[in-house]
Design an enzyme around this catalytic site. Structure first.
Site, PDB file in Angstrom:
ATOM      1  N   GLU A 124      31.213 -15.521 137.850  1.00 28.68           N
ATOM      2  CA  GLU A 124      31.297 -14.688 138.774  1.00 28.68           C
ATOM      3  C   GLU A 124      31.975 -15.321 139.608  1.00 28.68           C
ATOM      4  O   GLU A 124      32.856 -14.578 140.713  1.00 28.68           O
ATOM      5  CB  GLU A 124      30.290 -13.764 139.405  1.00 28.68           C
ATOM      6  CG  GLU A 124      30.455 -12.947 140.382  1.00 28.68           C
ATOM      7  CD  GLU A 124      31.146 -11.646 139.424  1.00 28.68           C
ATOM      8  OE1 GLU A 124      31.017 -11.058 138.389  1.00 28.68           O
ATOM      9  OE2 GLU A 124      31.872 -11.748 140.698  1.00 28.68           O
ATOM     10  N   LYS A 200      42.694 -18.217 139.813  1.00 33.96           N
ATOM     11  CA  LYS A 200      42.117 -16.417 140.230  1.00 33.96           C
ATOM     12  C   LYS A 200      42.298 -15.075 139.683  1.00 33.96           C
ATOM     13  O   LYS A 200      42.097 -14.920 139.264  1.00 33.96           O
ATOM     14  CB  LYS A 200      42.236 -16.772 141.897  1.00 33.96           C
ATOM     15  CG  LYS A 200      40.869 -17.993 142.452  1.00 33.96           C
ATOM     16  CD  LYS A 200      40.423 -17.391 143.869  1.00 33.96           C
ATOM     17  CE  LYS A 200      39.242 -18.845 144.276  1.00 33.96           C
ATOM     18  NZ  LYS A 200      39.711 -18.531 145.988  1.00 33.96           N
ATOM     19  N   GLY A 297      33.148 -19.809 151.527  1.00 32.11           N
ATOM     20  CA  GLY A 297      32.135 -20.676 152.036  1.00 32.11           C
ATOM     21  C   GLY A 297      30.641 -20.812 151.444  1.00 32.11           C
ATOM     22  O   GLY A 297      30.246 -19.943 150.422  1.00 32.11           O
TER      23      GLY A 297
HETATM   24  N1  HSE Z   1      39.215 -22.627 148.911  1.00 37.88           N
HETATM   25  C1  HSE Z   1      38.795 -21.491 148.139  1.00 37.88           C
HETATM   26  C2  HSE Z   1      39.065 -20.758 149.605  1.00 37.88           C
HETATM   27  C3  HSE Z   1      37.493 -21.231 148.072  1.00 37.88           C
HETATM   28  O1  HSE Z   1      40.296 -20.965 150.725  1.00 37.88           O
HETATM   29  O2  HSE Z   1      39.700 -19.319 148.930  1.00 37.88           O
HETATM   30  C4  HSE Z   1      36.668 -20.527 147.309  1.00 37.88           C
HETATM   31  O3  HSE Z   1      37.667 -20.219 146.485  1.00 37.88           O
END
Ligand code: HSE
Length: 416
Positions: A124, A200, A297
């Site tokens: 997730e 993603k 975060g």
């Molecule tokens: N480096 C990624 C971002 C961390 O800034 O979204 C979270 O996946």
């Protein structure tokens, strides 16, 4: 006894360890078993910290402990976390990960491996940070045919674009701040050049369309070329600039991309700022469904990892493999499609800006909208075109640069 090993105690891993330590009694009472942090795999020295008593640099010690039932994989990079995840699944342990690289590259294989070993591989936290989006897509929306996804999927770049526009901060300063806050990847190129968002959108699309989308097939452009001037001119014309991962499931295949886009201010993603992420999912029964929350975060992402751990503790192992573990998606390009474009034009030497406006108007026609900065003798301006094909756009750009001493410095597509 249900002990959990955290492999990699960096930003996210330490967040998971903190929550496990804080919630030990609550979880144990709820699941009527001892649910607790059992070990931390990390080569760093945690002397004097709450992690000290749990830490080992030797993975074999963890795999030799039968009380460890679940591995949280928060080691960055690709090969080591992949190998350790594989080993954990083969040894009959569940794996929960926030590592997008591993999920995007090996998610299909590891999901099958988990299934064959009667355990779960959940991730997730790998897309959208703290936002629950994968489980809702997997379960709640799964009777729909999901046909489109659009998302702001990288917290670092959204933070940078927000800081550049609202605080007139330089790109470098905004990136340094994102790194300090623990949002950025160890190598922020993955954020800035769009590769993180690429992984993603590939992960989300694989789940949504029931067919594995290879992130390497996703055309990808980052935010390096977006300047304060672009953000200000776009704003004047009624647009925000956001790094958008998007995909559409068509009869011919999946059209997918990551790129900065001009979003009309009425678009649902246009107001998503700072480290926040948002995902807009379009389903045949639901219509638009929007997810919103912190995309990066320590504790926000750790919260998503905890959600997966809790699902496993609830004991609902899947009875069938998800579609993406069995099928591959066909990714197709949409270069024939028509779009509107924003073009920033740099005026060279003595060329009068009024002349540039006239020529641009004649080339881009009535539909072309000229945007001028506030200063009286501007050295740049922009045009937002009407709908053109990529090929036609290229021809118009060449014509403009041939007619006058100007340079088309940045071209960004307009959403819709
Ligand atoms: N480096 C990624 C971002 C961390 O800034 O979204 C979270 O996946």
């Amino acid at each position: 006894m249900f002990k959990i090993a955290v492999m990699g105690c960096g930003v996210v891993g330490s967040g998971v360890a903190d929550i496990l330590l804080e919630k030990k009694e609550e979880l144990s009472t709820r699941f009527k078993d001892e649910v607790a942090l059992g070990a931390i795999l990390d080569i760093r020295d945690f002397t004097g910290t709450p992690y000290e008593a749990y830490t080992t640099g030797n993975a074999d010690e963890i795999f030799a402990n039968p009380d460890i039932k679940l591995v949280v994989m928060t080691i960055g990079g690709l090969d080591l976390p992949y190998q350790l995840s594989k080993r954990a699944l083969e040894s009959g342990r569940h794996v929960v990960t926030s590592n997008k690289e591993v999920v995007a590259a090996y998610g299909k294989e590891l999901t099958k491996l988990a299934f064959d070993n009667g355990v779960q591989f959940l991730y997730e936290a790998s897309a959208g940070g703290g936002i629950p989006v994968i489980r809702p897509m997997n379960i709640c929306l799964s009777s729909n045919d999901i046909y489109e996804i659009q998302g702001i999927l990288n917290g670092t770049t959204n933070y940078i674009l927000t800081k550049m526009k609202e605080d007139k901060m330089s790109f470098a300063d905004a990136l340094a701040l994102a790194q300090k806050k623990g949002f950025a990847e160890a190598n922020p190129t993955a954020d800035v050049d769009g590769h993180d968002a690429c992984r993603k959108i590939a992960i989300l699309s694989s789940i949504a369309y029931g067919a594995f989308v290879d992130y390497k097939d996703v055309p990808c452009k980052g935010i390096r070329d977006v300047s304060y001037e672009d953000l200000a001119l776009a704003d004047k014309a009624g647009f925000a600039i956001k790094l958008i991962g998007s995909s559409k499931n068509t009869k011919q295949g999946v059209v997918i991309s990551v790129e900065p886009l001009l979003l009309d201010k009425s678009h649902m993603l246009s107001g998503v700022s700072s480290v926040f992420n948002s995902v807009l999912v379009k389903g045949t029964y639901t219509g638009d469904v929007m997810f919103y929350g912190k995309g990066a975060g320590k504790l926000a992402t750790a919260s998503a990892v905890m959600g997966d751990i809790i699902e496993i503790l609830c004991g609902t192992n899947p009875k069938v493999l998800p579609g993406y573990a069995e099928n591959d998606a066909k990714v197709i390009s949409d270069s024939e499609g028509m779009s509107r474009y924003y073009i920033r034009i740099k005026i060279n030497g003595d060329v009068e800006s009024t002349e540039v406006r006239q020529v641009a108007k004649s080339i881009f026609g009535e539909e072309g909208k000229i945007i001028l900065p506030d200063n009286e003798a501007p050295s740049y301006m922009a045009v937002v075109t009407g709908y053109v094909s990529e090929k036609n756009l290229d021809a118009k750009k060449v014509e403009l640069e041939k007619t006058l001493s100007v340079t088309c410095e940045n071209i960004i597509r307009v959403e819709g």
